[in-house]
Design an enzyme around this catalytic site. Structure first.
Site, PDB file in Angstrom:
ATOM      1  N   GLY A  21      32.414  52.983  38.485  1.00  0.00           N
ATOM      2  CA  GLY A  21      31.949  52.620  37.152  1.00  0.00           C
ATOM      3  C   GLY A  21      33.018  52.133  36.194  1.00  0.00           C
ATOM      4  O   GLY A  21      32.785  52.114  34.983  1.00  0.00           O
ATOM      5  N   ASN A  23      34.119  49.088  35.701  1.00  0.00           N
ATOM      6  CA  ASN A  23      33.662  47.882  35.008  1.00  0.00           C
ATOM      7  C   ASN A  23      32.599  48.222  33.960  1.00  0.00           C
ATOM      8  O   ASN A  23      32.561  47.609  32.894  1.00  0.00           O
ATOM      9  CB  ASN A  23      33.109  46.858  36.013  1.00  0.00           C
ATOM     10  CG  ASN A  23      34.192  45.964  36.574  1.00  0.00           C
ATOM     11  OD1 ASN A  23      35.000  45.416  35.832  1.00  0.00           O
ATOM     12  ND2 ASN A  23      34.233  45.836  37.881  1.00  0.00           N
ATOM     13  N   HIS A 110      32.671  39.870  41.436  1.00  0.00           N
ATOM     14  CA  HIS A 110      33.117  40.089  42.816  1.00  0.00           C
ATOM     15  C   HIS A 110      34.638  39.964  42.872  1.00  0.00           C
ATOM     16  O   HIS A 110      35.209  39.037  42.279  1.00  0.00           O
ATOM     17  CB  HIS A 110      32.474  39.063  43.752  1.00  0.00           C
ATOM     18  CG  HIS A 110      32.759  39.321  45.189  1.00  0.00           C
ATOM     19  ND1 HIS A 110      32.159  40.341  45.901  1.00  0.00           N
ATOM     20  CD2 HIS A 110      33.604  38.705  46.062  1.00  0.00           C
ATOM     21  CE1 HIS A 110      32.606  40.335  47.141  1.00  0.00           C
ATOM     22  NE2 HIS A 110      33.494  39.351  47.260  1.00  0.00           N
TER      23      HIS A 110
END
Length: 205
Positions: A21, A23, A110
């Site tokens: 978590g 981000n 990504h």
């Protein structure tokens, strides 16, 4: 007169996560600092994960999806009606019906320069392959695995003496810096589609 002082309604985002978590927390911090002018309605998770602990500390609503998770996700999205769905380490492929219903309203980040190294363990794959440049990609979500139209990429030169851990740290720094900025541009609709690529109206750097 009262109408002149109505509180500005911020765009609403829902974050989906399955893991650490970091981000998610970077996005939340950006909203608190005003770098990202949005409201996080909720964090949705599909399993026990540390992202929930971050949500508790940040006093952000979190929801554990029930099984079957696809119908559970649909239910909560219909209830929350976010302006944007943000994937932040969500380890499931979204069902086609959700992707179609929320087209151009789902973004993902990504840790590689797509189309190189899609899927899981991208940083480790890039490191083991010995590439000299990696980076991050932020893209809209389609029905494939990391195949949606690319919004933004940032390259990172890999130093010869870097360990895998060092590369992971540097990739995460890029993610935390740029993901909130790109989300802001998406919410502001400062982008257009050219072929299969998204062109931002303003350079992020």
């Amino acid at each position: 007169m009262c109408g002149m002082f109505q509180r500005r309604v911020l765009p609403r985002i829902v974050v989906l996560a399955s893991g650490n978590g970091s981000n998610f927390e970077a996005i939340a911090n950006a909203t608190q600092k005003g770098l990202l002018k949005a409201e996080i309605q909720a964090l949705l998770v599909d399993r026990e994960c540390f992202a929930v602990e971050r949500a508790k500390r940040l006093d952000i609503q979190w929801i554990r999806l029930e099984k079957p998770w696809n119908s559970s996700l649909t239910k909560y999205l219909e209830r929350l009606k976010p302006d944007l769905i943000v994937l932040a380490g969500f380890m499931r492929i979204l069902p086609s019906e959700i992707v179609k219903e929320w087209q151009w309203k789902i973004v993902n980040i990504h840790p590689s320069l797509l189309p190189a190294f899609p899927g899981m363990h991208a940083i480790e794959k890039a490191y083991n392959y010995g590439v000299k440049v990696s980076g991050i990609t932020i893209h809209f979500v389609d029905e494939g695995v990391d195949t949606g139209p690319i919004i933004f990429q940032k390259a990172l030169e890999i130093k010869r003496d870097w360990s895998l851990k060092k590369l992971e740290e540097e990739i995460h720094k890029l993610e935390h810096r740029y993901y909130p900025l790109v989300i802001q541009k998406v919410l502001e609709k400062k982008w257009k589609i050219v072929g299969r690529r998204v062109i931002l109206e303003e350079d992020i750097g």
